[in-house]
Scaffold this motif. Structure first.
Motif, PDB file in Angstrom:
ATOM      1  N   UNK A  41     -21.130  12.661 -55.500  1.00  0.00           N
ATOM      2  CA  UNK A  41     -20.499  13.463 -54.451  1.00  0.00           C
ATOM      3  C   UNK A  41     -19.028  13.123 -54.302  1.00  0.00           C
ATOM      4  N   UNK A  42     -18.626  11.881 -54.672  1.00  0.00           N
ATOM      5  CA  UNK A  42     -17.235  11.477 -54.467  1.00  0.00           C
ATOM      6  C   UNK A  42     -16.273  12.314 -55.305  1.00  0.00           C
ATOM      7  N   UNK A  43     -16.717  12.826 -56.467  1.00  0.00           N
ATOM      8  CA  UNK A  43     -15.797  13.631 -57.278  1.00  0.00           C
ATOM      9  C   UNK A  43     -15.669  15.052 -56.728  1.00  0.00           C
ATOM     10  N   UNK A  44     -16.686  15.507 -56.003  1.00  0.00           N
ATOM     11  CA  UNK A  44     -16.532  16.782 -55.302  1.00  0.00           C
ATOM     12  C   UNK A  44     -15.525  16.633 -54.163  1.00  0.00           C
ATOM     13  N   UNK A  45     -15.580  15.500 -53.469  1.00  0.00           N
ATOM     14  CA  UNK A  45     -14.586  15.217 -52.422  1.00  0.00           C
ATOM     15  C   UNK A  45     -13.193  15.175 -53.039  1.00  0.00           C
ATOM     16  N   UNK A  46     -13.089  14.566 -54.224  1.00  0.00           N
ATOM     17  CA  UNK A  46     -11.806  14.513 -54.924  1.00  0.00           C
ATOM     18  C   UNK A  46     -11.305  15.927 -55.224  1.00  0.00           C
ATOM     19  N   UNK A  47     -12.190  16.772 -55.728  1.00  0.00           N
ATOM     20  CA  UNK A  47     -11.788  18.151 -56.058  1.00  0.00           C
ATOM     21  C   UNK A  47     -11.295  18.884 -54.816  1.00  0.00           C
ATOM     22  N   UNK A  48     -11.967  18.704 -53.695  1.00  0.00           N
ATOM     23  CA  UNK A  48     -11.535  19.372 -52.450  1.00  0.00           C
ATOM     24  C   UNK A  48     -10.184  18.824 -51.987  1.00  0.00           C
ATOM     25  N   UNK A  49      -9.981  17.521 -52.193  1.00  0.00           N
ATOM     26  CA  UNK A  49      -8.695  16.915 -51.822  1.00  0.00           C
ATOM     27  C   UNK A  49      -7.577  17.491 -52.683  1.00  0.00           C
ATOM     28  N   UNK A  50      -7.842  17.681 -53.965  1.00  0.00           N
ATOM     29  CA  UNK A  50      -6.847  18.250 -54.869  1.00  0.00           C
ATOM     30  C   UNK A  50      -6.571  19.708 -54.502  1.00  0.00           C
ATOM     31  N   UNK A  51      -7.619  20.420 -54.063  1.00  0.00           N
ATOM     32  CA  UNK A  51      -7.410  21.812 -53.657  1.00  0.00           C
ATOM     33  C   UNK A  51      -6.440  21.879 -52.481  1.00  0.00           C
ATOM     34  N   UNK A  52      -6.526  20.924 -51.576  1.00  0.00           N
ATOM     35  CA  UNK A  52      -5.576  20.881 -50.464  1.00  0.00           C
ATOM     36  C   UNK A  52      -4.148  20.714 -50.992  1.00  0.00           C
ATOM     37  N   UNK A  53      -3.973  19.817 -51.954  1.00  0.00           N
ATOM     38  CA  UNK A  53      -2.644  19.584 -52.523  1.00  0.00           C
ATOM     39  C   UNK A  53      -2.181  20.805 -53.337  1.00  0.00           C
ATOM     40  N   UNK A  54      -3.103  21.488 -53.933  1.00  0.00           N
ATOM     41  CA  UNK A  54      -2.795  22.724 -54.653  1.00  0.00           C
ATOM     42  C   UNK A  54      -2.253  23.771 -53.687  1.00  0.00           C
ATOM     43  N   UNK A  55      -2.920  23.912 -52.544  1.00  0.00           N
ATOM     44  CA  UNK A  55      -2.449  24.863 -51.532  1.00  0.00           C
ATOM     45  C   UNK A  55      -1.075  24.442 -50.994  1.00  0.00           C
ATOM     46  N   UNK A  56      -0.907  23.119 -50.836  1.00  0.00           N
ATOM     47  CA  UNK A  56       0.384  22.603 -50.373  1.00  0.00           C
ATOM     48  C   UNK A  56       1.483  22.958 -51.369  1.00  0.00           C
ATOM     49  N   UNK A  57       1.190  22.847 -52.670  1.00  0.00           N
ATOM     50  CA  UNK A  57       2.180  23.168 -53.693  1.00  0.00           C
ATOM     51  C   UNK A  57       2.538  24.653 -53.681  1.00  0.00           C
ATOM     52  N   UNK A  70       3.022  26.254 -50.996  1.00  0.00           N
ATOM     53  CA  UNK A  70       3.842  26.494 -49.817  1.00  0.00           C
ATOM     54  C   UNK A  70       3.099  26.466 -48.508  1.00  0.00           C
ATOM     55  N   UNK A  71       1.791  26.228 -48.561  1.00  0.00           N
ATOM     56  CA  UNK A  71       1.020  26.175 -47.327  1.00  0.00           C
ATOM     57  C   UNK A  71       1.234  24.831 -46.632  1.00  0.00           C
ATOM     58  N   UNK A  72       1.177  24.873 -45.287  1.00  0.00           N
ATOM     59  CA  UNK A  72       1.217  23.633 -44.508  1.00  0.00           C
ATOM     60  C   UNK A  72      -0.213  23.123 -44.391  1.00  0.00           C
ATOM     61  N   UNK A  73      -0.435  21.881 -44.776  1.00  0.00           N
ATOM     62  CA  UNK A  73      -1.804  21.359 -44.785  1.00  0.00           C
ATOM     63  C   UNK A  73      -1.923  20.127 -43.903  1.00  0.00           C
ATOM     64  N   UNK A  74      -3.109  19.882 -43.444  1.00  0.00           N
ATOM     65  CA  UNK A  74      -3.488  18.637 -42.780  1.00  0.00           C
ATOM     66  C   UNK A  74      -4.745  18.146 -43.480  1.00  0.00           C
ATOM     67  N   UNK A  75      -4.649  16.965 -44.068  1.00  0.00           N
ATOM     68  CA  UNK A  75      -5.802  16.430 -44.805  1.00  0.00           C
ATOM     69  C   UNK A  75      -6.876  16.036 -43.805  1.00  0.00           C
ATOM     70  N   UNK A  76      -8.017  16.705 -43.825  1.00  0.00           N
ATOM     71  CA  UNK A  76      -9.062  16.364 -42.858  1.00  0.00           C
ATOM     72  C   UNK A  76      -9.711  15.017 -43.181  1.00  0.00           C
ATOM     73  N   UNK A  77     -10.303  14.406 -42.176  1.00  0.00           N
ATOM     74  CA  UNK A  77     -11.012  13.145 -42.374  1.00  0.00           C
ATOM     75  C   UNK A  77     -12.148  13.375 -43.366  1.00  0.00           C
ATOM     76  N   UNK A  78     -12.311  12.419 -44.247  1.00  0.00           N
ATOM     77  CA  UNK A  78     -13.352  12.535 -45.254  1.00  0.00           C
ATOM     78  C   UNK A  78     -12.822  12.906 -46.619  1.00  0.00           C
ATOM     79  N   UNK A  79     -11.585  13.420 -46.694  1.00  0.00           N
ATOM     80  CA  UNK A  79     -10.943  13.691 -47.975  1.00  0.00           C
ATOM     81  C   UNK A  79      -9.960  12.567 -48.298  1.00  0.00           C
ATOM     82  N   UNK A  80      -9.485  12.569 -49.547  1.00  0.00           N
ATOM     83  CA  UNK A  80      -8.575  11.514 -49.982  1.00  0.00           C
ATOM     84  C   UNK A  80      -7.146  11.893 -49.610  1.00  0.00           C
ATOM     85  N   UNK A  81      -6.465  11.069 -48.786  1.00  0.00           N
ATOM     86  CA  UNK A  81      -5.150  11.449 -48.271  1.00  0.00           C
ATOM     87  C   UNK A  81      -3.968  11.036 -49.141  1.00  0.00           C
TER      88      UNK A  81
END
Length: 582
Positions: free
Chosen positions: A177-193, A195-206
């Protein structure tokens, strides 16, 4: 040219010859095994140069009093020209004193063998798989991984030096499950790249180490996955993220001089069907059955507990306290089931297995050892040797106080940052200055301190002192070549005696799978060298370079070059440089 036999090997062979003669004489019974006979330095140097327990361990089988057998052994040993005495101590231990020539021959062997001094054929080319680090591929290496990484890498080098073929393996835990969490964390950074404003939710890798991964995906795919359902991008992002993290992990390990021969993917293992194949093999050998787990221990089971039939491995057959499930109720593999298949795979290509684990995995040692015993012995063969070495965490200190560093991870201190601060050699040697299962403090001030209390400095300084002396002598036209080493006296013989222990320390450390023993030995050898050096502080005639006696100087320079060679060889096994100057 035939390589010289090192001192302990030569006298061990001599003792075996004597015992074989006693078998031929009828003193010892035919078929007597000498496997438990040892030869080592006595605990008290005043008792002699070497000690053997031969009479103690063989007397019972011979139906003899140990001292009587010891007398028969010593009668033959004293006939050897380099044994000046063989004394019986206590109930039957034998202490040997050697003629100076024995030590001078060993000194010659050290110089003649050079980097091969201490190298052993003990392993006879047997393959040992050493699996170490195996951190989840979710970020850069941190100091929690450092100690196990160094222990595993040094163990690999030690085993190779002792004659084994070593497979250094890293098990990539990329199916949980930890690599799925990693993928979701990367998706946040992808959205950030994008131009979206993001807040890394608890439980993802910051950690901001994921920013470049997100940027690369944004450059490649644009906004294709920005608003897409998770099912459309999860596998892709997971694959890319794991690959990026493994590249980062390899780079981090390289800063410590650590490499692996093989990276095995848990996801690939499961996708290949090897986990299913291992289950089928275990069922065919009646080692897996369908059964119901016992209720959790306690006065009463929890309210939500229900008995569920699961495939269980018969680990109680091998000393575990209960049989263990290899699958969950939803059909997914348990960590134990996947690990079982992984070890089954490793056992196909190696003669012995060693795992380096963090101490927090201590609870799973018994069951995985049971599994490996089952997998490697079910067809009647003896189980393949398998050991798990547990490594305690390292506490970072500065000036004796807990130390916090700036971190790119978000929540931990990276290995790369520590190596940058103090250097590879300091980190590696320090990690081996205590037994792996003992707690360790890593104080940034102490590990760079120029004192006897800092083992890294103390050992490297011993080598640097020798090299500096040899350079100074060369500038003065003095050389250790053609030295008359018979000029060396009692203090020098004691130093040679310590150096002569290196080959046996290599073999003992390799048998025990404990590379820290070499670090301990090097510290003792360095201490002896520094003590010998200090004799010359008040007594000029005891210095390495005695200008009015070039013959004695040459002999001491020859001695110094040999001691330096042993220190260099030992440090090389640990992956530490023998510096030329400090």
């Amino acid at each position: 040219m035939t390589q010289p036999k090192t001192l302990y090997a030569a006298y061990a062979a001599l003792i075996e010859t004597v015992l074989t003669d006693l078998v031929a004489d009828g003193v010892l019974p035919a078929g007597t095994s000498f496997a438990n006979v040892t030869l080592e330095p006595p605990r008290d140097v005043s008792h002699g140069d070497l000690a053997t327990n031969a009479a103690m361990v063989l007397a019972k089988g011979a139906g003899m009093n140990p001292r009587a057998l010891a007398e028969a052994i010593t009668a033959k040993l004293t006939a050897h020209p380099t044994i000046t005495s063989a004394d019986i101590a206590g109930p039957g231990f034998i202490n040997l004193r050697l003629a100076p020539q024995a030590w001078l021959d060993e000194l010659q062997a050290i110089v003649q063998l050079g980097d091969d001094y201490g190298r052993s054929t003990m392993g006879e080319g047997r393959k040992v798989n050493v699996e170490y680090v195996s951190a989840n591929p979710t970020g850069p290496m941190h100091m929690g991984h450092c100690r196990g990484a160094v222990v595993g890498d040094a163990l690999g080098s030690l085993l190779e030096f002792a004659g084994h073929e070593v497979i250094r393996e890293y098990y990539v835990n990329d199916a949980g499950a930890q690599v799925d969490v990693l993928a979701r964390s990367v998706h946040m950074r992808y959205c950030e790249a994008l131009g979206q404003t993001i807040t890394i939710p608890e439980g993802l890798y910051p950690g901001d180490y994921l920013v470049p991964v997100g940027q690369q995906l944004a450059a490649e795919f644009g906004d294709q996955y920005a608003a897409a359902p998770e099912g459309e991008w999860l596998i892709l992002f997971r694959t890319r993220a794991v690959a990026a993290m493994m590249d980062m992990i390899r780079e981090d390990l390289a800063t410590l001089g650590i490499k692996h021969d093989l990276f095995s993917s848990e996801a690939e293992l499961q996708a290949s069907g090897k986990v299913d194949a291992s289950e089928a093999w275990l069922r065919a050998h009646d080692l897996v059955y369908d059964g119901v787990l016992e209720a959790p221990k306690g006065k009463a089971p929890p309210e939500d507990w229900e008995p569920v039939q699961l495939p269980l491995f018969r680990s109680t057959k091998f000393g575990d306290d209960q049989d263990r499930p290899i699958k969950k109720s939803n059909g997914a593999w348990t960590y134990f089931g996947a690990d079982l298949a992984y070890h089954f795979q490793k056992a196909q290509t190696a003669d012995a297995l060693v795992d380096i684990w963090g101490a927090d995995h201590a609870g799973t040692v018994k069951r995985i050892k049971a599994a490996v015993a089952a997998l490697t012995s079910a067809d009647g063969a003896p189980p393949k040797p398998f050991e798990v070495k547990l490594v305690q965490m390292v506490q970072l200190l500065k000036g004796g106080q807990p130390f916090k560093m700036s971190k790119r991870s978000g929540n931990f201190v990276t290995l790369a940052d520590v190596v940058e601060m103090v250097g590879k050699d300091v980190v590696r040697f320090t990690m081996l200055t205590r037994k792996p299962d003992a707690q360790m403090d890593f104080d940034f001030d102490k590990v760079v301190e120029a004192s006897k209390d800092n083992p890294v400095f103390y050992v490297q300084y011993a080598h640097a002192r020798i090299r500096s002396t040899l350079r100074k002598a060369a500038d003065a036209g003095l050389s250790p070549s053609d030295a008359d080493i018979a000029r060396l006296g009692a203090e020098e013989m004691a130093l040679i005696a310590r150096a002569a222990q290196f080959p046996r320390e290599i073999e003992a450390a390799a048998r025990a799978r404990e590379p820290h023993r070499i670090a301990f030995y090097l510290y003792d050898l360095a201490a002896d060298l520094h003590s010998y050096w200090n004799l010359g502080n008040d007594r000029p005639e005891k210095r390495f370079i005695v200008e009015q006696d070039p013959e004695l100087t040459a002999a001491r320079l020859f001695l110094g070059s040999a001691i330096g060679q042993v220190i260099k060889g030992g440090l090389a096994v640990l992956g530490v440089e023998a510096v030329e100057s400090m």
